[in-house]
Design a protein around this motif. Structure first.
Motif, PDB file in Angstrom:
ATOM      1  N   TYR A 110      42.818  38.307  47.863  1.00  0.00           N
ATOM      2  CA  TYR A 110      43.529  39.581  47.785  1.00  0.00           C
ATOM      3  C   TYR A 110      42.678  40.645  48.465  1.00  0.00           C
ATOM      4  N   HIS A 122      46.459  39.381  39.347  1.00  0.00           N
ATOM      5  CA  HIS A 122      45.565  40.152  40.212  1.00  0.00           C
ATOM      6  C   HIS A 122      46.211  41.430  40.771  1.00  0.00           C
ATOM      7  N   PRO A 123      47.446  41.374  41.267  1.00  0.00           N
ATOM      8  CA  PRO A 123      48.036  42.610  41.800  1.00  0.00           C
ATOM      9  C   PRO A 123      48.105  43.734  40.765  1.00  0.00           C
ATOM     10  N   SER A 124      48.423  43.393  39.510  1.00  0.00           N
ATOM     11  CA  SER A 124      48.514  44.425  38.472  1.00  0.00           C
ATOM     12  C   SER A 124      47.154  45.057  38.205  1.00  0.00           C
TER      13      SER A 124
END
Length: 336
Positions: free
Chosen positions: A126, A287-289
């Protein structure tokens, strides 16, 4: 060991920082636990002890394998360390953290963060936003563990919680719960540095189990009922027992720790209160949150870093330092 080479679908990164996790300490002191022992190679990597350790790491893209899109050389990235087969029931339904053949970079083989370079599946990377430097990015790993535990525990915003242990995972749980709107979060901890950090991160109460009756204090703070949910981030018989006793009837005691030895439990402490004991491993799709929460400032974890060291000094000034001087440290990060 030779410098790893990139291949189709993979990305070579130059490691910038790697955190030493509690799991790493368990492996170092009492393992192998998750690391595959000699004679029992990991089903996906085919590797056994010794492996390159380090599963909390960031770096910059050095080389991109054929077929990879969405990344550029020089991009700062965080590694999601999960290794999975992508074919089993759990993987096909989004719970790849529970893949029966699964593992982790830095524990199961295929390299890790305690090295100058690593080659990683592009799906496990990411890009970090400019607001999150790569040293702070290392703290995403304990935060995603905490975020996953918060979701899987059944916790809902506005509820109360007890956390046993104020190491990196316990503090990450505190930050995550507070960012989600928890009404009251108590911490049980004996180390002075970790007590101070828990207060700085907004704990409503910091209790010392060698002095305080933790269960009684939690009940007193929650209308006599107990916390809605508790999290064991220590992995000791005493802490899991406290987590069970300190939750209210129909509450949930949630294990986040990795245990070195089996533990005995009095199941009647669950039965008589209609309580649940639950657990999970790692994280999936969170992970995005967490990156978004860091980017917009809802979570500010940088003060968890209490020391930095080099790869050459990682044993004495990393692993052994954490074991010798736990009272003084929360997270030591390593630069190759």
């Amino acid at each position: 060991m030779p410098e790893p080479e990139v291949a189709p679908g993979l990305v070579k990164i130059k490691v910038e920082w790697c955190g030493i996790c509690g799991t790493d300490l368990h492996e170092y002191q009492g393992g192998p636990i998750l690391i595959p022992p000699p004679g029992a190679p990991h089903p996906l990597t085919g590797e056994t002890l010794p492996v390159v350790m380090g599963h909390e790491f960031t770096g910059r893209v050095e080389e991109i394998g054929e077929g990879v899109t969405g990344l550029r050389v020089g991009d700062p990235v965080i590694v999601e360390p999960n290794i999975r087969d992508n074919t089993c029931h759990q993987c096909r339904h989004g719970s790849y953290n529970l893949c029966p053949s699964g593992g982790f970079y830095g524990l199961s083989g295929w390299g890790g963060g305690l090295a100058e370079y690593a080659v990683i599946d592009a799906r496990n990377l990411y890009v970090l936003p400019p607001s999150v430097p790569t040293d702070v990015g290392v703290l995403i790993d304990p935060l995603v563990v905490a975020w996953q535990a918060m979701i899987d525990s059944g916790y809902r915003p506005g509820q109360s919680a007890l956390i046993a242990g104020a190491g990196p995972i316990g503090l990450a749980l505190l930050l995550t719960l507070k960012a989600s709107g928890a009404r009251w979060v108590g911490i049980s901890e004996i180390a002075d540095a970790r007590k101070r950090q828990a207060l700085a991160f907004g704990a409503d109460a910091v209790l010392d189990p060698t002095v305080d009756d933790v269960t009684a204090e939690v009940r007193a703070a929650t209308g006599g009922l107990g916390a809605h949910v508790s999290f064991d981030a220590s992995g000791l018989p005493a802490t899991i027992s406290t987590c069970i006793s300190a939750v209210r009837p129909k509450g949930t005691a949630f294990n986040v720790a990795i245990w070195e030895e089996p533990v005995e439990l009095d199941i009647n402490t669950l039965v008589t209160g209609g309580k649940r004991l639950a657990a999970t491993l790692g994280f999936a799709n969170v992970h995005p949150s967490v990156i978004a929460a860091l980017d917009d400032g809802r979570i500010k974890p940088a003060d968890m870093i209490t020391a930095r060291t080099s790869l050459d000094e990682v044993v004495d000034h990393g692993f052994d330092e954490l074991l010798r001087n736990k009272d003084q440290h929360i997270k030591i990060i390593v630069q190759p």
